[in-house]
Design a protein around this motif. Structure first.
Motif, PDB file in Angstrom:
ATOM      1  N   LEU A 122       0.860  -1.163   0.042  1.00 28.88           N
ATOM      2  CA  LEU A 122       0.164   0.102  -0.056  1.00 28.88           C
ATOM      3  C   LEU A 122       0.976   1.082  -0.175  1.00 28.88           C
ATOM      4  O   LEU A 122       1.938   1.292   0.403  1.00 28.88           O
ATOM      5  N   SER A 123       0.391   2.122  -0.666  1.00 23.49           N
ATOM      6  CA  SER A 123       1.022   3.578  -0.594  1.00 23.49           C
ATOM      7  C   SER A 123       0.164   4.746  -0.265  1.00 23.49           C
ATOM      8  O   SER A 123      -1.140   4.466  -0.402  1.00 23.49           O
ATOM      9  N   CYS A 124       0.801   5.655   0.477  1.00 26.97           N
ATOM     10  CA  CYS A 124      -0.127   6.848   0.748  1.00 26.97           C
ATOM     11  C   CYS A 124       0.652   8.118   0.710  1.00 26.97           C
ATOM     12  O   CYS A 124       1.786   8.323   1.015  1.00 26.97           O
ATOM     13  N   ALA A 125       0.018   8.736  -0.388  1.00 23.14           N
ATOM     14  CA  ALA A 125       0.560  10.192  -0.894  1.00 23.14           C
ATOM     15  C   ALA A 125       0.140  11.327  -0.332  1.00 23.14           C
ATOM     16  O   ALA A 125      -0.951  11.488  -0.144  1.00 23.14           O
ATOM     17  N   ALA A 126       1.116  12.196   0.260  1.00 22.46           N
ATOM     18  CA  ALA A 126       0.728  13.404   1.004  1.00 22.46           C
ATOM     19  C   ALA A 126       0.557  14.342   0.157  1.00 22.46           C
ATOM     20  O   ALA A 126       1.612  14.600  -0.983  1.00 22.46           O
TER      21      ALA A 126
END
Length: 127
Positions: free
Chosen positions: A20-24
């Motif tokens: 999983l990735s989470c881009a801010a």
């Protein structure tokens, strides 16, 4: 304010892997506590893993040794590598931040300490 956008969810068989990735939306990863949480249908949201600004890691007992939280400060992105997935890992996974607060709570489950959340990404593990 900051926007967090998760991606990478999907459907896998038991024993499989996902990242999983989470881009801010802006540069907060390097200086803020970040965390992954999950919520299975009918259950409360629970903590999975956290990483503070200095890179200190905490994991829930249920995922320790199988999941790895990491971050790329230059890309403003948080990751969760999930290996040896089990059907009980099925949930919506959320990333969250204690915006501009460098330390993470002692307890991974302290979700009320996180003020900004993404919209979530579904992970489904079949038996």
């Amino acid at each position: 304010q900051v926007r967090l956008v998760e991606s990478g969810g999907g459907a896998v068989p038991a024993g499989g892997s996902l990242r999983l990735s989470c881009a801010a939306s802006r540069n907060i990863i390097s200086r803020s506590c970040m965390g992954w949480f999950r919520q299975a249908q009918g259950n409360e949201r629970e903590g999975v893993a956290t990483i503070d600004s200095g890179g200190f890691l905490r994991y829930a007992d249920s995922v320790r040794g199988r999941f790895t939280i990491s971050k790329d400060n230059a890309k403003n992105t948080l990751y969760l590598q999930m290996n040896s997935l089990k059907p009980e890992d099925t949930a919506v996974y959320y990333c969250a931040t204690r915006l501009d607060i460098s330390n993470c709570p002692m307890a991974v489950q302290a979700k009320s300490d996180f003020g900004y959340w993404g919209q979530g990404t579904q992970v489904t593990v079949s038996s």
